[in-house]
Design an enzyme around this catalytic site. Structure first.
Site, PDB file in Angstrom:
ATOM      1  N   VAL A 162      37.028  -1.180  69.934  1.00  0.00           N
ATOM      2  CA  VAL A 162      37.108   0.347  70.530  1.00  0.00           C
ATOM      3  C   VAL A 162      38.506  -0.477  71.808  1.00  0.00           C
ATOM      4  O   VAL A 162      39.228   0.774  71.828  1.00  0.00           O
ATOM      5  CB  VAL A 162      35.926   0.374  71.570  1.00  0.00           C
TER       6      VAL A 162
ATOM      7  N   ALA B 132      41.928  -0.164  70.155  1.00  0.00           N
ATOM      8  CA  ALA B 132      42.019   1.298  70.161  1.00  0.00           C
ATOM      9  C   ALA B 132      42.440   2.744  71.629  1.00  0.00           C
ATOM     10  O   ALA B 132      43.473   3.160  71.810  1.00  0.00           O
ATOM     11  CB  ALA B 132      40.972   2.249  69.485  1.00  0.00           C
ATOM     12  N   GLU B 133      42.088   1.937  72.634  1.00  0.00           N
ATOM     13  CA  GLU B 133      42.161   2.570  74.187  1.00  0.00           C
ATOM     14  C   GLU B 133      42.873   1.771  74.307  1.00  0.00           C
ATOM     15  O   GLU B 133      44.319   2.295  75.149  1.00  0.00           O
ATOM     16  CB  GLU B 133      40.409   1.759  74.284  1.00  0.00           C
ATOM     17  N   THR B 134      43.421   0.053  74.426  1.00  0.00           N
ATOM     18  CA  THR B 134      44.377  -0.188  75.220  1.00  0.00           C
ATOM     19  C   THR B 134      45.030  -2.067  74.251  1.00  0.00           C
ATOM     20  O   THR B 134      45.726  -2.548  75.023  1.00  0.00           O
ATOM     21  CB  THR B 134      43.492  -0.861  76.124  1.00  0.00           C
TER      22      THR B 134
ATOM     23  N   TYR C 219      41.605   8.541  66.180  1.00  0.00           N
ATOM     24  CA  TYR C 219      40.650   7.698  67.142  1.00  0.00           C
ATOM     25  C   TYR C 219      39.286   6.884  66.172  1.00  0.00           C
ATOM     26  O   TYR C 219      39.866   5.749  65.686  1.00  0.00           O
ATOM     27  CB  TYR C 219      40.414   8.315  68.345  1.00  0.00           C
TER      28      TYR C 219
END
Length: 194
Positions: free
Chosen positions: A62, A65-67, A172
């Site tokens: 996660v 995928a986010e940052t 995502y």
């Protein structure tokens, strides 16, 4: 005698070169992994995974995928490694009994990962352990995913990744689930999986 010495010396030089090349390849592979599949704050991830009964590879995926492990503030105001929106953090603070939350806390990796992990656990509990649905809700929101699940059930089927209506969320979910496998394979030891 001289020939034997030269052959022995040549063999030793060859072995030394192979060792040096092996070390260089290992270092290059490590550098490539760090660029393509970065990992930082592994101890925080392990700690939160244990505390929240989560797969540490899922938390890492996660974050990826986010940052990609570069904390920042998004245009929507989401902050930190796991891109927690201040409203979500306030909701989680109340839900978890936190009473001293301030938005600036989200910039601290340990706090951000704690909140993001708490939210992942909340979503997994809500979706009875279904990681795909929890990850979709992490991106698109609980209300949207609940609506999609309800519609699918009404049609006598289960929601699959391919049926997620938002293309961004579909991509995502695929990115997170693939990254989860890669983190397990690449960083099992650092994440406490092996």
């Amino acid at each position: 005698m001289r020939r034997r010495r030269r052959r022995t010396l040549g063999a030793l030089v060859g072995i030394a070169l192979l060792v040096v090349i092996g070390v260089m390849i290992s270092r290059v592979n490590h550098a490539v992994n760090e660029l393509a599949l970065p990992l930082s704050d592994a101890s925080v991830i392990r700690e939160q995974a244990a505390a929240k009964h989560l797969d540490p590879a899922l938390i890492a995926a996660v974050i990826y995928a986010e940052t990609k492990f570069e904390p920042r503030t998004s245009s929507a105001g989401a902050e930190g490694l796991m891109q927690i929106e201040p409203e979500t953090a306030e909701f989680l603070a109340k839900l978890s009994g936190g009473y001293r939350f301030t938005t600036s806390d989200l910039a601290t990796p340990s706090v951000n990962v704690a909140y993001g992990s708490y939210y992942l656990r909340y979503l997994l509990d809500h979706y009875e352990g279904n990681e795909m649905l929890a990850v979709a809700a992490y991106n698109a929101g609980l209300a949207n995913v609940d609506k999609w699940v309800s519609k699918a059930r009404g049609e006598g089927r289960q929601l699959t990744v391919e049926q997620i209506p938002f293309s961004e969320t579909r991509a995502y979910v695929q990115r997170v689930l693939e990254a989860q496998k890669n983190y397990r394979a690449t960083y099992g030891k650092q994440l406490g999986l092996s």
